[in-house]
Design a protein around this motif. Structure first.
Motif, PDB file in Angstrom:
ATOM      1  N   GLU A 133       0.827  -1.120   0.040  1.00 46.93           N
ATOM      2  CA  GLU A 133      -0.137  -0.078  -0.037  1.00 46.93           C
ATOM      3  C   GLU A 133       0.996   1.415  -0.133  1.00 46.93           C
ATOM      4  O   GLU A 133       0.276   2.545  -0.254  1.00 46.93           O
ATOM      5  CB  GLU A 133      -1.248  -0.211   0.804  1.00 46.93           C
ATOM      6  N   LYS A 134       1.736   1.283   0.758  1.00 47.25           N
ATOM      7  CA  LYS A 134       2.573   2.578   0.976  1.00 47.25           C
ATOM      8  C   LYS A 134       3.853   2.072  -1.000  1.00 47.25           C
ATOM      9  O   LYS A 134       3.610   3.625  -0.832  1.00 47.25           O
ATOM     10  CB  LYS A 134       4.222   2.240   0.877  1.00 47.25           C
ATOM     11  N   LYS A 157       2.922   5.886  -3.338  1.00 50.29           N
ATOM     12  CA  LYS A 157       3.704   6.269  -3.989  1.00 50.29           C
ATOM     13  C   LYS A 157       3.642   6.481  -5.051  1.00 50.29           C
ATOM     14  O   LYS A 157       4.014   7.715  -6.198  1.00 50.29           O
ATOM     15  CB  LYS A 157       4.904   6.528  -4.245  1.00 50.29           C
ATOM     16  N   THR A 158       3.032   5.739  -6.017  1.00 46.78           N
ATOM     17  CA  THR A 158       2.712   5.771  -7.794  1.00 46.78           C
ATOM     18  C   THR A 158       1.473   5.992  -8.228  1.00 46.78           C
ATOM     19  O   THR A 158       1.168   6.084  -9.164  1.00 46.78           O
ATOM     20  CB  THR A 158       2.800   4.207  -7.825  1.00 46.78           C
ATOM     21  N   LEU A 159       0.479   6.467  -7.348  1.00 47.00           N
ATOM     22  CA  LEU A 159      -1.036   6.797  -7.837  1.00 47.00           C
ATOM     23  C   LEU A 159      -0.522   8.132  -7.655  1.00 47.00           C
ATOM     24  O   LEU A 159      -1.161   8.977  -9.332  1.00 47.00           O
ATOM     25  CB  LEU A 159      -2.309   6.898  -6.555  1.00 47.00           C
ATOM     26  N   PRO A 160       0.172   9.303  -7.568  1.00 49.35           N
ATOM     27  CA  PRO A 160       0.065  10.537  -8.093  1.00 49.35           C
ATOM     28  C   PRO A 160       0.573  10.654  -9.553  1.00 49.35           C
ATOM     29  O   PRO A 160       0.452  11.835 -10.090  1.00 49.35           O
ATOM     30  CB  PRO A 160       1.306  11.325  -7.233  1.00 49.35           C
ATOM     31  N   LYS A 161       2.119  10.121  -9.455  1.00 53.76           N
ATOM     32  CA  LYS A 161       2.651   9.683 -11.331  1.00 53.76           C
ATOM     33  C   LYS A 161       1.397   9.267 -11.972  1.00 53.76           C
ATOM     34  O   LYS A 161       1.806   9.834 -13.421  1.00 53.76           O
ATOM     35  CB  LYS A 161       3.477   8.916 -10.922  1.00 53.76           C
ATOM     36  N   MET A 162       0.334   8.280 -11.942  1.00 54.23           N
ATOM     37  CA  MET A 162      -0.430   7.323 -12.775  1.00 54.23           C
ATOM     38  C   MET A 162      -1.527   9.141 -13.252  1.00 54.23           C
ATOM     39  O   MET A 162      -2.118   8.988 -14.601  1.00 54.23           O
ATOM     40  CB  MET A 162      -1.050   6.685 -12.521  1.00 54.23           C
ATOM     41  N   ALA A 163      -2.474   9.822 -11.696  1.00 55.20           N
ATOM     42  CA  ALA A 163      -2.687  10.558 -11.994  1.00 55.20           C
ATOM     43  C   ALA A 163      -2.008  11.683 -13.324  1.00 55.20           C
ATOM     44  O   ALA A 163      -2.905  12.397 -13.841  1.00 55.20           O
ATOM     45  CB  ALA A 163      -3.048  10.941 -11.093  1.00 55.20           C
ATOM     46  N   ARG A 164      -1.196  12.046 -13.314  1.00 59.85           N
ATOM     47  CA  ARG A 164      -0.703  13.182 -13.453  1.00 59.85           C
ATOM     48  C   ARG A 164      -0.474  12.380 -15.118  1.00 59.85           C
ATOM     49  O   ARG A 164      -0.248  13.559 -16.413  1.00 59.85           O
ATOM     50  CB  ARG A 164       0.981  13.684 -13.403  1.00 59.85           C
ATOM     51  N   LYS A 165      -0.049  11.336 -15.090  1.00 59.72           N
ATOM     52  CA  LYS A 165      -0.100  10.576 -16.920  1.00 59.72           C
ATOM     53  C   LYS A 165      -1.075  11.079 -17.939  1.00 59.72           C
ATOM     54  O   LYS A 165      -1.458  10.226 -18.820  1.00 59.72           O
ATOM     55  CB  LYS A 165       1.042   9.394 -16.708  1.00 59.72           C
ATOM     56  N   GLU A 197      -9.625  11.521 -12.136  1.00 61.53           N
ATOM     57  CA  GLU A 197     -10.053  11.630 -10.500  1.00 61.53           C
ATOM     58  C   GLU A 197     -10.046  10.212 -10.257  1.00 61.53           C
ATOM     59  O   GLU A 197     -10.044  10.481  -9.317  1.00 61.53           O
ATOM     60  CB  GLU A 197     -11.633  11.830 -11.439  1.00 61.53           C
ATOM     61  N   ALA A 198     -10.493   9.328 -11.292  1.00 59.82           N
ATOM     62  CA  ALA A 198     -10.323   7.701 -10.292  1.00 59.82           C
ATOM     63  C   ALA A 198      -8.512   7.282  -9.774  1.00 59.82           C
ATOM     64  O   ALA A 198      -8.871   6.631  -8.204  1.00 59.82           O
ATOM     65  CB  ALA A 198     -10.189   6.307 -11.211  1.00 59.82           C
ATOM     66  N   PHE A 199      -7.925   7.740  -9.936  1.00 61.36           N
ATOM     67  CA  PHE A 199      -6.848   7.150  -9.700  1.00 61.36           C
ATOM     68  C   PHE A 199      -6.093   8.321  -8.326  1.00 61.36           C
ATOM     69  O   PHE A 199      -5.860   8.044  -6.993  1.00 61.36           O
ATOM     70  CB  PHE A 199      -5.082   7.762 -10.721  1.00 61.36           C
ATOM     71  N   GLU A 200      -6.661   9.586  -8.496  1.00 61.62           N
ATOM     72  CA  GLU A 200      -6.656  10.778  -6.909  1.00 61.62           C
ATOM     73  C   GLU A 200      -8.047  10.130  -6.230  1.00 61.62           C
ATOM     74  O   GLU A 200      -6.690  10.416  -4.830  1.00 61.62           O
ATOM     75  CB  GLU A 200      -6.938  11.935  -7.405  1.00 61.62           C
ATOM     76  N   LEU A 259      -2.499   4.637 -23.788  1.00 65.10           N
ATOM     77  CA  LEU A 259      -2.170   5.056 -22.675  1.00 65.10           C
ATOM     78  C   LEU A 259      -2.620   4.992 -21.501  1.00 65.10           C
ATOM     79  O   LEU A 259      -2.876   4.048 -20.189  1.00 65.10           O
ATOM     80  CB  LEU A 259      -0.641   6.530 -22.193  1.00 65.10           C
ATOM     81  N   ASP A 260      -3.772   5.682 -21.885  1.00 64.21           N
ATOM     82  CA  ASP A 260      -4.997   5.302 -20.411  1.00 64.21           C
ATOM     83  C   ASP A 260      -5.591   3.887 -20.373  1.00 64.21           C
ATOM     84  O   ASP A 260      -5.305   3.060 -18.869  1.00 64.21           O
ATOM     85  CB  ASP A 260      -6.361   6.384 -21.001  1.00 64.21           C
ATOM     86  N   ALA A 261      -5.966   2.806 -21.461  1.00 68.01           N
ATOM     87  CA  ALA A 261      -6.366   1.383 -21.622  1.00 68.01           C
ATOM     88  C   ALA A 261      -4.869   0.347 -20.319  1.00 68.01           C
ATOM     89  O   ALA A 261      -5.101  -0.222 -19.731  1.00 68.01           O
ATOM     90  CB  ALA A 261      -6.080   0.927 -22.770  1.00 68.01           C
ATOM     91  N   GLY A 262      -2.995   1.355 -21.027  1.00 69.52           N
ATOM     92  CA  GLY A 262      -2.334   0.872 -20.016  1.00 69.52           C
ATOM     93  C   GLY A 262      -2.459   1.219 -19.173  1.00 69.52           C
ATOM     94  O   GLY A 262      -2.043  -0.115 -17.997  1.00 69.52           O
ATOM     95  N   MET A 263      -2.825   1.785 -18.406  1.00 67.36           N
ATOM     96  CA  MET A 263      -2.011   2.625 -17.068  1.00 67.36           C
ATOM     97  C   MET A 263      -3.804   1.347 -16.638  1.00 67.36           C
ATOM     98  O   MET A 263      -3.815   1.439 -15.102  1.00 67.36           O
ATOM     99  CB  MET A 263      -2.923   4.049 -16.428  1.00 67.36           C
ATOM    100  N   ILE A 264      -5.043   1.154 -17.122  1.00 66.72           N
ATOM    101  CA  ILE A 264      -5.941   1.215 -16.125  1.00 66.72           C
ATOM    102  C   ILE A 264      -6.040  -0.590 -15.841  1.00 66.72           C
ATOM    103  O   ILE A 264      -5.264  -1.465 -14.739  1.00 66.72           O
ATOM    104  CB  ILE A 264      -7.160   0.815 -17.415  1.00 66.72           C
TER     105      ILE A 264
END
Length: 160
Positions: free
Chosen positions: A19-20, A24-32, A40-43, A95-100
């Protein structure tokens, strides 16, 4: 890890580390993310992950342990795959489909861990710990469902 309680304690440390790393990773994914809904889902899930870490810290307290993770090679591998997608996938819908897909791999790992830990906590008579872990599991299922809906409703088709 000589008995079920030892396994349970190890898994709590494992998922805490996971979880830690996810936090750390979710904000990077939200920016991308290019889709506002995906961003919004990542945030939103970042906020939920903070709550999940707090719930895990309560479980550590129940166990009489200091909150401390153990390296989880499984989550590190899943997150590395996600980083690769973020670096190599074509910008936009692809990119969005890959991140999902990458995010759902994380969710599925967490779902399996929480499901096992809840069962073990119940077997060990740790009702309060099981309830805290169930809250986390419910959020993981909801996040996975939201990601599936985003992909199926539009992003996968647009990436095609």
């Amino acid at each position: 890890m000589k008995d079920l309680e030892g396994l349970f304690k190890h898994f709590v440390k494992d998922i805490y580390y996971a979880e830690k790393q996810v936090l750390k990773t979710l904000p990077k994914m939200a920016r991308k993310a290019t889709s506002e809904d995906l961003k919004e889902a990542f945030e939103h899930h970042r906020e939920e992950t903070e709550e999940q870490i707090e719930n895990l810290e309560k479980v550590f307290e129940i166990l009489g342990l200091k909150p401390r993770g153990v390296t989880c090679d499984a989550i590190n591998g899943i997150l590395d795959e996600g980083k690769e997608i973020m670096e190599e996938a074509e910008k936009g819908d692809t990119l969005d489909a890959g991140m999902i897909a990458a995010a759902q791999a994380v969710e599925h790992y967490e779902i399996t861990r929480y499901g096992t830990m809840i069962s073990w906590a119940q077997t060990l008579g740790m009702t309060e710990a099981a309830e805290l872990l169930q809250k986390n599991l419910d959020q993981e299922y909801a996040a996975d469902e939201k990601l599936s809906k985003l992909g199926e409703d539009s992003l996968n088709r647009e990436a095609a």
